[in-house]
Design a protein around this motif. Structure first.
Motif, PDB file in Angstrom:
ATOM      1  N   HIS A 261     -38.727  29.557 -42.750  1.00  0.00           N
ATOM      2  CA  HIS A 261     -38.246  30.888 -43.178  1.00  0.00           C
ATOM      3  C   HIS A 261     -38.434  31.938 -42.073  1.00  0.00           C
ATOM      4  O   HIS A 261     -38.746  33.098 -42.357  1.00  0.00           O
ATOM      5  CB  HIS A 261     -38.962  31.358 -44.453  1.00  0.00           C
ATOM      6  CG  HIS A 261     -38.719  30.484 -45.648  1.00  0.00           C
ATOM      7  ND1 HIS A 261     -37.745  30.745 -46.575  1.00  0.00           N
ATOM      8  CD2 HIS A 261     -39.327  29.341 -46.059  1.00  0.00           C
ATOM      9  CE1 HIS A 261     -37.769  29.809 -47.514  1.00  0.00           C
ATOM     10  NE2 HIS A 261     -38.715  28.941 -47.228  1.00  0.00           N
TER      11      HIS A 261
ATOM     12  N   GLY B 174     -34.579  31.690 -48.782  1.00  0.00           N
ATOM     13  CA  GLY B 174     -35.795  32.192 -49.409  1.00  0.00           C
ATOM     14  C   GLY B 174     -35.505  33.507 -50.091  1.00  0.00           C
ATOM     15  O   GLY B 174     -34.603  34.260 -49.677  1.00  0.00           O
TER      16      GLY B 174
ATOM     17  N   ALA C  13     -38.233  36.058 -51.526  1.00  0.00           N
ATOM     18  CA  ALA C  13     -39.643  36.336 -51.826  1.00  0.00           C
ATOM     19  C   ALA C  13     -39.803  37.796 -52.247  1.00  0.00           C
ATOM     20  O   ALA C  13     -39.313  38.697 -51.568  1.00  0.00           O
ATOM     21  CB  ALA C  13     -40.490  36.060 -50.587  1.00  0.00           C
TER      22      ALA C  13
ATOM     23  N   PHE D  91     -36.950  21.408 -55.440  1.00  0.00           N
ATOM     24  CA  PHE D  91     -37.387  21.242 -54.061  1.00  0.00           C
ATOM     25  C   PHE D  91     -37.155  19.803 -53.602  1.00  0.00           C
ATOM     26  O   PHE D  91     -36.944  18.904 -54.402  1.00  0.00           O
ATOM     27  CB  PHE D  91     -38.852  21.657 -53.913  1.00  0.00           C
ATOM     28  CG  PHE D  91     -39.187  22.075 -52.508  1.00  0.00           C
ATOM     29  CD1 PHE D  91     -38.553  23.152 -51.918  1.00  0.00           C
ATOM     30  CD2 PHE D  91     -40.117  21.362 -51.758  1.00  0.00           C
ATOM     31  CE1 PHE D  91     -38.836  23.520 -50.606  1.00  0.00           C
ATOM     32  CE2 PHE D  91     -40.414  21.723 -50.455  1.00  0.00           C
ATOM     33  CZ  PHE D  91     -39.766  22.806 -49.873  1.00  0.00           C
TER      34      PHE D  91
END
Ligand code: HDD
Length: 690
Positions: free
Chosen positions: A76, A132, A134, A154
């Motif tokens: 990331h 991602g 977050a 995942f």
């Protein structure tokens, strides 16, 4: 007196304000605050002589520069962040005691960082990859991080394999190729030898892995978490972010071209949307399961390679996040932001998912090297808005000046403070799950079905989505040079779907060599298909091709219709500057063909006007603009003489063509504009033959 810990939308902003520095209008100083008289020449012994050691200004300037870089995130690395706030729709007290989920009037500040996974910090953004998503909630009870991806499952089931997985998809070590791509031998070798990856591979080969915008993708907490209420009752939950604009993707050819034309495509889109006031919005959804239903399904709820199909366990939307402020400084805020799935507040707890358990170790550990020591929580972006009091001391970059004699617990000298808080005072208590077992290195049998949900995903796709998956496999595996690995992967995916495997094989000149070993799943989950998502033209970008002599009346009408629906129209022309309409009106050009490309727009409209159209007709860039837009299934519109340009590139100009709205009658502009905006909302028109 007890301090008031209540927070509001601007609590974090206020905290950040004390760290902001505005140097405009100020005198230049050294880091020691000494004013500097000259900043272009080092101090020398004579004009042509050597530099003198005592030049403290040169030494400091150069030393600081030499140390400007920190290690990028191991995964990331490429990301972009924004500030905003979160508001719950109604109290969730029956499920959780988390304070930020109680009061609809409270706006909890948030910071979000979107990212790609595989590429380096400077890599292109539109590569095929998971994204991602977050989110850091600055709550009155401390920080809660929801460290999510735009894919709900995942690759692996146990964190033990994470370093292996990442080593396989990062550039290969002997030649550091390819950058930001899974299309190479080591990744597919990993897949073939770790069949639990099958489900996530289906997602990464799908359109989900090339989002049109960070604003148009879902987010998923992936793991099962717990919500715990005031009475100590726990429910299992999965977290979802649902974008208000729907889930939309690029076309693979388009994504690759954008990677060259505008490697910052996704961040630019987010940045500009926020600057324009088109604030990205995401609803927070939860799927909830009672404790007693833990074993009621044909998948294990602790297995991170499994979804909870929304049609079986519905997603309840419980609140909304709005991103309304860009950062002041990307390094200080976005790059230094440190997320951690282990940052939870009372009322949110973990499950025994072995991937989650491993993550709980990894995130702090990585910040220690990345941010240079244990005080990274004191970096402004990472600071809790709730007060922080404990006996942790010293370490690199300690910013706090802890007063007093005492830095231990228990103590008498400070009245045994700071003291642990009782549950009633907000002390975090871990859910008291009963656990029994032998120490073993093994995996539950309930984790061993690797194919059923991969097949569920396949079954849920529309025909165009299925074709995109086949094409993606052919491309990605086609870049894998080992014929042995290719064959293994083709065989592996016949366990998902025989036809899929045959189709992949056909593109690679391979036959399926093994019998189908997966379960015969016939179920589908319509929520997984992007065909069923929200469709809106709001905030979409349209290139309007025009040159001197365009018809002003129709263009004005079109722009008005755009404004009403929040569509952005940009005039694209042969050169920068102003162009003149047929009635002498000057209009400013947004971009010239040279400095933009069709890949940066959702649709193209061709302005009317004989002179304008005649100029564009002999401009190869203009014709390519239209051609590429057509090839990428995007809406095309034209009115009056503009229709000729569609004919010039061989596009049949009828109203009935998928996503093509055209009329030779200039008076039709009202209908044309409305239908064209609808076609823009349609996003991509897959039934078009290209
Ligand atoms: Fe992770 C970063 C999401 C599995 C170890 N991860 C990272 C970021 C996101 C995720 C969004 C970037 C955060 C930011 O913007 O700073 N990771 C996930 C999801 C996973 C997942 C949704 C599976 C459900 N991750 C995962 C595992 C491990 C890690 C299994 C290791 C055991 N992840 C990391 C990391 C990173 C990271 C190495 C790199 C930079 C960082 O943490 O701060 O610790």
């Amino acid at each position: 007196m007890k301090k008031d810990n209540r927070i509001n939308e601007s609590s974090k902003d206020k905290q950040l304000e004390q760290f902001r520095v505005d140097s405009s209008g100020e005198k230049l100083t050294t880091n020691q605050g000494v004013r500097v008289s000259e900043d272009e020449h080092s101090l020398k012994a004579g004009e042509r002589g050597p530099t003198i050691m005592e030049d403290f200004h040169f030494r400091e300037k150069m030393t600081h520069f030499d140390h400007e870089r920190i290690p990028e995130r191991v995964v990331h690395a490429r990301g972009f962040g924004a500030h905003g706030y979160f508001q719950v729709y109604e109290s969730m007290a029956h499920l959780t005691k988390a304070k930020f989920l109680q009061d609809p009037n409270v706006k909890t500040p948030v910071f979000v960082r979107f990212s790609t996974v595989a590429g380096s910090r400077g890599s292109a953004e539109t590569v095929r990859d998971a994204r991602g998503f977050a989110t850091k909630f600055y709550t009155e009870e401390g920080i809660y991080d929801l460290v999510a991806n735009n894919i709900p499952v995942f690759f692996i089931q146990d964190a033990m394999k994470f370093p292996d997985l990442v080593h396989s998809f990062k550039p290969e070590p002997h030649n550091e190729m390819p950058q930001a791509s899974n299309a190479h031998d080591t990744f597919w070798d990993f897949v073939a030898n770790n069949t639990e990856s099958a489900h996530m591979i289906m997602w990464t080969m799908s359109d989900r892995a090339i989002p049109r915008s960070f604003r148009m993708m879902e987010g998923f907490g992936v793991h099962t978490f717990r919500l715990v209420n005031d009475q100590g009752v726990s429910h299992f939950v999965k977290f979802h972010w649902k974008p208000v604009l729907g889930v939309h993707s690029l076309v693979w050819d388009e994504a690759q071209k954008i990677a060259g034309k505008d490697p910052d495509f996704n961040r630019r889109d987010l940045y500009e949307a926020i600057e324009m006031g088109n604030y990205p919005e995401f609803e927070l959804g939860i799927q909830v399961l009672k404790e007693e239903d833990e074993f009621s399904f044909d998948f294990d709820i602790l297995d991170p390679t499994k979804i909870w199909p929304e049609e079986i366990i519905p997603v309840h939307k419980i609140g909304k996040m709005t991103l309304n402020r860009n950062v002041d400084n990307v390094f200080a805020e976005t790059e230094q932001a440190a997320f951690h799935p282990g940052h939870v507040v009372p009322g949110i707890d973990f499950s025994n998912d072995p991937l989650l358990q491993g993550r709980l170790f990894s995130y702090t550990d990585t910040q220690l090297i990345r941010l240079g020591g244990p005080n990274f929580h004191q970096i402004p972006i990472n600071r809790s808005v709730a007060p922080v009091h404990n006996n942790q001391r010293d370490g690199y970059n300690q910013m706090a000046i802890h007063k007093g004699q005492v830095s231990y617990h228990k103590n008498s000298l400070a009245g045994n403070t700071p003291s642990p808080a009782a549950k009633e005072e907000g002390g975090y208590e871990h859910y008291q799950e009963k656990v029994e077992g032998r120490k073993v290195r093994s995996r539950s049998d309930s984790f061993k079905d690797h194919y059923s949900q991969a097949k569920l995903f396949w079954n849920s796709m529309s025909e165009p989505e299925k074709q995109h998956i086949i094409n993606a496999f052919r491309f990605e595996l086609g870049k894998c040079k080992s014929s042995d690995v290719r064959q293994q992967v083709v065989n592996m995916f016949s366990n998902v779907d025989r036809y899929l495997a045959e189709q992949i094989g056909e593109g690679l000149g391979l036959q399926v060599q093994t019998d189908h070993m997966g379960a015969d799943v016939t179920l589908s989950s319509p929520a997984l298909s992007q065909e069923n998502t929200v469709k809106t033209a709001f905030s979409r970008k349209v290139a309007i091709l025009a040159d001197n002599g365009f018809s002003g009346k129709e263009l004005n009408h079109l722009l008005m219709a755009f404004r009403e629906k929040g569509v952005q129209g940009k005039i694209i022309s042969t050169t920068h500057g102003m162009i003149k309409s047929d009635n002498g009106e000057d209009v400013e050009v947004s971009d010239a063909f040279l400095t933009t490309s069709p890949y940066e727009f959702d649709a193209v409209f061709i302005a009317a006007g004989e002179e304008s159209v005649n100029k564009l007709k002999i401009n190869k860039d203009a014709l390519d603009f239209i051609d590429e837009t057509y090839k990428h299934y995007k809406a095309l519109g034209a009115v009056g003489e503009g229709v000729e340009l569609l004919l010039a590139v061989g596009i049949l100009a009828t109203e009935s063509g998928p996503g093509i709205v055209a009329s030779r009658e200039k008076d039709d502009i009202g209908n044309v504009a409305d239908s064209f905006i609808q076609a823009v909302a349609g996003h991509r028109h897959w039934s078009r033959k290209v």
